[in-house]
Scaffold this motif. Sequence first.
Motif, mmCIF file in Angstrom:
data_model
loop_
_atom_site.group_PDB
_atom_site.id
_atom_site.type_symbol
_atom_site.label_atom_id
_atom_site.label_comp_id
_atom_site.label_asym_id
_atom_site.label_seq_id
_atom_site.Cartn_x
_atom_site.Cartn_y
_atom_site.Cartn_z
ATOM 1 N N SER A 36 0.855 -1.190 0.000
ATOM 2 C CA SER A 36 0.000 0.000 0.000
ATOM 3 C C SER A 36 0.889 1.236 0.000
ATOM 4 O O SER A 36 2.043 1.187 0.439
ATOM 5 C CB SER A 36 -0.931 0.028 1.214
ATOM 6 N N VAL A 37 0.343 2.342 -0.480
ATOM 7 C CA VAL A 37 1.065 3.620 -0.503
ATOM 8 C C VAL A 37 0.059 4.734 -0.239
ATOM 9 O O VAL A 37 -1.043 4.730 -0.806
ATOM 10 C CB VAL A 37 1.747 3.890 -1.864
ATOM 11 N N MET A 38 0.417 5.702 0.612
ATOM 12 C CA MET A 38 -0.447 6.858 0.854
ATOM 13 C C MET A 38 0.395 8.122 0.960
ATOM 14 O O MET A 38 1.287 8.214 1.800
ATOM 15 C CB MET A 38 -1.281 6.683 2.116
ATOM 16 N N TYR A 39 0.100 9.086 0.103
ATOM 17 C CA TYR A 39 0.736 10.401 0.143
ATOM 18 C C TYR A 39 -0.220 11.381 0.824
ATOM 19 O O TYR A 39 -1.415 11.412 0.514
ATOM 20 C CB TYR A 39 1.035 10.911 -1.264
ATOM 21 N N SER B 180 -3.210 4.301 -2.557
ATOM 22 C CA SER B 180 -3.265 3.089 -3.377
ATOM 23 C C SER B 180 -3.313 1.892 -2.435
ATOM 24 O O SER B 180 -2.283 1.514 -1.855
ATOM 25 C CB SER B 180 -2.041 2.996 -4.295
ATOM 26 N N PRO B 181 -4.483 1.270 -2.229
ATOM 27 C CA PRO B 181 -4.609 0.184 -1.251
ATOM 28 C C PRO B 181 -4.205 -1.181 -1.792
ATOM 29 O O PRO B 181 -4.113 -2.138 -1.019
ATOM 30 C CB PRO B 181 -6.102 0.214 -0.922
ATOM 31 N N LEU B 182 -3.975 -1.282 -3.098
ATOM 32 C CA LEU B 182 -3.694 -2.577 -3.712
ATOM 33 C C LEU B 182 -2.193 -2.772 -3.919
ATOM 34 O O LEU B 182 -1.439 -1.811 -4.065
ATOM 35 C CB LEU B 182 -4.422 -2.688 -5.055
ATOM 36 N N SER C 206 0.521 0.990 -10.590
ATOM 37 C CA SER C 206 -0.821 0.840 -10.030
ATOM 38 C C SER C 206 -1.877 1.072 -11.093
ATOM 39 O O SER C 206 -1.581 1.484 -12.223
ATOM 40 C CB SER C 206 -1.021 1.851 -8.903
ATOM 41 N N SER C 207 -3.112 0.820 -10.713
ATOM 42 C CA SER C 207 -4.232 1.272 -11.532
ATOM 43 C C SER C 207 -4.327 2.790 -11.409
ATOM 44 O O SER C 207 -3.627 3.409 -10.594
ATOM 45 C CB SER C 207 -5.527 0.612 -11.056
ATOM 46 N N ASN D 215 3.352 7.332 3.573
ATOM 47 C CA ASN D 215 3.236 6.091 4.324
ATOM 48 C C ASN D 215 3.144 4.936 3.339
ATOM 49 O O ASN D 215 2.328 4.989 2.406
ATOM 50 C CB ASN D 215 1.997 6.107 5.222
ATOM 51 N N TYR D 216 3.967 3.918 3.552
ATOM 52 C CA TYR D 216 3.914 2.791 2.616
ATOM 53 C C TYR D 216 4.345 1.509 3.321
ATOM 54 O O TYR D 216 5.021 1.536 4.362
ATOM 55 C CB TYR D 216 4.780 3.053 1.385
#
Length: 267
Positions: free
Chosen positions: A194-197, A211-213, A221-222, A243-244
Amino acid sequence: MKQKKFRLLLLLVAMLGLCGCQMEVPDGKVDRHYVGVGEIEFIDASVEQEEGSDLAIYQTRIKNNSKHTIKGLTIEVELENGRHTTIVTQDTLQPNDISGWIRCVGPSSLQIDDLKMTRFTIKMVDDNYQETVVTYDVGRDFYTYNQLTKQEMIDPLVKVEEIEFVEATLLKKEDDEVVLQTYLRNNSDYNLQSVMYTFEDEDGETYTLYSPLEIESQHQSSLLTISSLPSTNWDDYQFKSVNYTYLDQETLVHMMYDVRLKQYFIK
């Protein structure tokens, strides 16, 4: 001059209803090695009725007027009729930095004076990345300090520069709504789970790109989107954290990169 500044600080605290700022430490003196609540400034605080409901919303931004770096702040608040709420920011605030907007439940009277702040919990970090939690009990006018285990300098297997924005575009639609569209490419040798900016605009509003996938190594990613942005100019936005999670053999590693500190932390 120093004595006059300290008296002014006490006056500001009293105006916020904090009943003074005298730290209780073994030698009976004010300990200036830590952040004091009088150095926390509330910017543009207000209470407004939420549109279409009976809920009152308190909103504010926090300014760090101390010489220390703050890594998060929680203020416990008592409202009328025994209700409680919390004012929380996880923003890293270096000296003179201002947080993004903070919103929580407010008093139904819509009067700021009806927020009774009862406890401050401030996480601060020094130049050596030693973290200390400062707690201030308003009713007792009492400070406690808890020095956390020092975090080692971290060199993660996946760096933020290995996560690439691909075909990132800020589009303005016919209704003037601005939408961010992008793919994230994983250029590392490890699979991202997962990745979150997290970033904010010039007015202090915070946004997240998530991006939760899973994004496999050397894949992208999609399509990811964020709606209702205020500007098509990239310079109007500032990243705050990334955060990843990545998979190292069979172990999940949760990382946070603090953009302001330019430092990695294990979550």
